[in-house]
Scaffold this motif. Structure first.
Motif, short mmCIF file in Angstrom:
data_model
loop_
_atom_site.label_atom_id
_atom_site.label_comp_id
_atom_site.label_asym_id
_atom_site.label_seq_id
_atom_site.Cartn_x
_atom_site.Cartn_y
_atom_site.Cartn_z
N CYS A 30 17.76 95.25 10.34
CA CYS A 30 17.44 95.26 8.91
C CYS A 30 15.93 95.10 8.77
O CYS A 30 15.37 94.10 9.21
CB CYS A 30 18.18 94.13 8.20
N GLN A 33 13.17 96.29 3.76
CA GLN A 33 14.25 96.51 2.80
C GLN A 33 13.75 96.92 1.41
O GLN A 33 12.72 96.45 0.95
CB GLN A 33 15.06 95.20 2.64
N LYS A 37 16.78 90.68 1.04
CA LYS A 37 17.70 89.58 0.76
C LYS A 37 17.85 88.66 1.96
O LYS A 37 17.87 87.45 1.81
CB LYS A 37 19.07 90.12 0.36
N CYS A 38 17.99 89.23 3.15
CA CYS A 38 18.26 88.37 4.31
C CYS A 38 17.00 87.67 4.80
O CYS A 38 17.08 86.64 5.46
CB CYS A 38 18.92 89.15 5.43
N ARG A 41 10.39 90.79 3.49
CA ARG A 41 10.10 92.11 4.05
C ARG A 41 9.07 92.01 5.19
O ARG A 41 9.23 92.65 6.23
CB ARG A 41 9.58 93.02 2.95
N ASP A 72 17.81 99.79 6.18
CA ASP A 72 17.32 99.22 4.93
C ASP A 72 18.07 97.92 4.59
O ASP A 72 17.50 97.00 4.02
CB ASP A 72 17.50 100.24 3.81
N CYS A 73 19.35 97.88 4.93
CA CYS A 73 20.17 96.69 4.69
C CYS A 73 21.46 96.86 5.49
O CYS A 73 22.08 97.92 5.45
CB CYS A 73 20.49 96.55 3.21
N ARG A 75 24.01 94.74 5.04
CA ARG A 75 25.02 94.22 4.12
C ARG A 75 25.47 92.80 4.42
O ARG A 75 26.38 92.31 3.75
CB ARG A 75 26.21 95.17 4.01
N CYS A 77 23.05 90.25 4.62
CA CYS A 77 22.11 89.72 3.61
C CYS A 77 21.94 88.20 3.62
O CYS A 77 21.61 87.61 2.59
CB CYS A 77 22.50 90.21 2.21
#
Ligand code: FES
Length: 125
Positions: A30, A33, A37-38, A41, A72-73, A75, A77
């Motif tokens: 990831c 992004q 979220k995780c 950047r 990008d992600c 999921r 996160c």
């Protein structure tokens, strides 16, 4: 039709040059992004640059047997940067450079997932 054939030929050449036919493992990280979220950047970009550099230094890129992809992600996160390694389906948390180095040495090279960094494991069959 002719341009489609040319596109396909170009794609096959590119697939060869990035080492798809000799790949043993594939790591997705990831990174950068659209909606971080995780992790921040910037932190994900540092992780990606480290991964890319080390795979190159160790001869694992291209025909060296390890494919790498920025996602990008992924999921999950949480607890990023998040990574997943196939074919084992090993999902990893907090993939900053020290954890990535362990994943590279122990999993990508040695074939054994890094248990204490795992989120979960789910091989795809
Ligand atoms: S933002 Fe990193 S997994 Fe979703």
């Amino acid at each position: 039709m002719e341009s489609q054939t040319a596109d396909l030929a170009a794609a096959r050449l590119q697939a060869e040059s990035v080492g798809i036919r000799s790949a043993r493992r594939h790591i997705f990280l990831c990174c950068d992004q659209t909606k971080p979220k995780c992790c921040d950047r910037e932190r994900s970009v540092v992780a990606w640059e480290y991964l890319k550099r080390r795979l190159g230094e160790l001869g694992l890129s291209d025909a060296g047997g390890v494919l790498r992809t920025r996602a990008d992600c992924l999921r999950v996160c949480e607890a990023g940067p998040v990574a997943v390694v196939y074919p084992e389906g090993a999902w990893y948390a907090r993939c900053d450079p020290p954890v990535l180095e362990r994943i590279i040495q122990q999993h990508l090279i040695g074939g054994r997932p890094v248990d204490d960094a795992l989120i979960t494991v789910r091989p795809l069959s």
